[in-house]
Scaffold this motif. Structure first.
Motif: not given
Length: 250
Positions: A115-121
């Motif tokens: 979860l390395d981007s704000i969108y994945r998070q």
């Protein structure tokens, strides 16, 4: 400590940790929190309701819900702390409400490291929100007078545990009778204030031992102990390990 001050500033943040065989006493914060059981068994208490959690169970703790957790025998867990602003739509829709049941079960837990981007998070978090909405009802937040007082005591401890933190000082600060606060604290936490403070300080020390290179003496001071002997004695009593042994545990 990873809970300290989280969510006080209103901005988007997402942090995760992986404590093993961890226990943390009663606390609360503005941030949302997920407790994910990867292996083992965990006892979680949220607003005085107890849950026994097993593999792939997730506790979704709302902001300002008082909660604590304790490893039963062995536990490998992940903790995610994130701001309400990160799931703003959900936060606005359920502001002032809490779940009747905070725990849901997933067939598979995603790899948090990916979860390395704000969108994945956000995608991960909204999936959890969706599962929670589908599996429980929501009820309005109700804070009794006693709960509000306990909130104030816990907040004082969170801000002053490094200092000479006593219930008498809190009683003076809050303008309550000391005997009343002492009785209320035991009634609502099932432990005396001094015992709670020791558990809180040792939990801070556990985190620093695993997540910093600070010398043990410095960690003792940063956890609120000016006496190294008292620190070692309480650490051994609460964790069954010496600080050095705990630091070397896998």
């Amino acid at each position: 400590m990873f809970f300290e001050d989280h969510g006080i500033e209103e901005k988007e943040f997402f942090q995760s940790f992986k404590p093993v065989n961890n226990t943390f006493p009663l606390h609360f914060h503005r941030a949302y929190e997920l407790i994910i059981v990867n292996e083992g068994e965990l006892l979680v208490k949220i607003n005085q309701k107890e849950y026994v959690m097993n593999q792939n169970d997730i506790a979704f703790i709302f902001n300002n819900q008082m909660h604590e957790f304790k490893t039963m025998d062995h536990s490998d867990i992940s903790i995610v702390i994130f701001s309400p602003e990160l799931i703003g739509h959900f936060f606005m829709n359920y502001r002032g409400y809490v779940p009747e049941n905070n725990v849901i079960h997933l067939s598979k837990i995603p790899d948090l490291n990916k979860l390395d981007s704000i969108y994945r998070q956000k995608s991960f978090l909204y999936d959890i929100c969706s599962a929670l909405v589908e599996n429980t009802e929501f009820v309005p937040v109700e804070h009794s007078t006693k709960t509000k007082v306990l909130h104030k005591i816990l907040l004082y401890v969170d801000r002053n545990y490094k200092e000479d933190c006593t219930l008498k000082a809190i009683a003076k600060e809050l303008q309550y009778d000391y005997p009343y606060l002492s009785k209320l604290f035991v009634q609502m936490t099932n432990m005396g204030f001094t015992e709670y403070l020791n558990h809180y300080r040792i939990s801070q020390a556990c985190y620093l031992l695993k997540n910093s290179q600070q010398p043990i003496g410095e960690i003792a001071i940063n956890s609120g102990y000016n006496n190294l002997r008292s620190f070692h004695r309480n650490f051994k009593r609460i964790t069954s390990h010496s600080p050095r042994e705990f630091r070397e545990l896998p």
